[in-house]
Design an enzyme around this catalytic site. Sequence first.
Site, short mmCIF file in Angstrom:
data_model
loop_
_atom_site.label_atom_id
_atom_site.label_comp_id
_atom_site.label_asym_id
_atom_site.label_seq_id
_atom_site.Cartn_x
_atom_site.Cartn_y
_atom_site.Cartn_z
N SER A 95 0.85 -1.19 0.00
CA SER A 95 0.00 0.00 0.00
C SER A 95 0.88 1.23 0.00
O SER A 95 2.00 1.20 0.54
CB SER A 95 -0.88 0.01 1.26
OG SER A 95 -1.52 1.26 1.42
N TYR A 154 -1.31 -1.12 10.17
CA TYR A 154 -1.48 -1.44 8.75
C TYR A 154 -0.24 -1.05 7.95
O TYR A 154 0.27 -1.83 7.15
CB TYR A 154 -2.71 -0.69 8.24
CG TYR A 154 -3.07 -0.95 6.79
CD1 TYR A 154 -3.88 -2.02 6.44
CD2 TYR A 154 -2.65 -0.08 5.79
CE1 TYR A 154 -4.24 -2.24 5.11
CE2 TYR A 154 -3.01 -0.28 4.47
CZ TYR A 154 -3.81 -1.36 4.13
OH TYR A 154 -4.16 -1.55 2.82
#
Length: 255
Positions: A146, A161
């Site tokens: 990401s 995350y």
Amino acid sequence: MTTFPEQCSVILTGAASSRGIGRATAHYLAERGWSVGIIDLDESAAQAVAAEVAEAHGVTAAGAGANVADEAQVRAAFDALEPQLPQLVALVNLAGVSSADPYLEVTPDEWNRVIGVNLNGVHYATRRAVETMTANGVGRVVSMSSISAQRGGGTFSKTAYSAAKAGVIGFTRSVARELGRHGVTVNAIAPGPIDTDIMGGTLTEERKSTMAADGVLGRIGTPRDVAAGIAYLISEDAGYVTGQTLNIDGGTYMH
């Protein structure tokens, strides 16, 4: 260099949600002749999407259930899928969970949940898949990172995350280095804002506009944008691309 077999299979993790990147990718790849195995936490959903893909594109498809954070479940799912499919050539690690908890509020359970799915799950699925690939002398692995990993958050999800997704990049490079001589390439994709439900539900038009302002194209991405990148990285033509992170983010992060 071992060439691809005539019939190739790809296994995708986390590919059963109705508006996710995984389901769109399953259809995109099947349309291009790949047979498809789907592993999802929801076994019945995985099997339903597999049936939908097989019917729509005339390929072989099968589904199995597993929590990717549990290695025994992952291995059992692969063991169930492989006999139903042509030769396993590609793995796409898509299973993931978001986490919007600010760092000062992250509990040990939340940290372990996010690392368990987003990083350990990538390792467990990759480890099992490359056993087959190295034995056959050909393989492709693509995992979801990401831009959150590269920018240090700044997206819906925060530190747990970002840490997991940064781990995916380091993992990808290291496994690529070790497995290149076996004919296996290993790459990552770092999506920017994509119109799925992982960012806290269906996006409003206002929220889409705010997210799009970060990039240079004036829109946020679609699952198809990511599927097209995956299709390239698992293709036979991408055999000289390994250890890379492809940003599909509308120019949000340029490095």
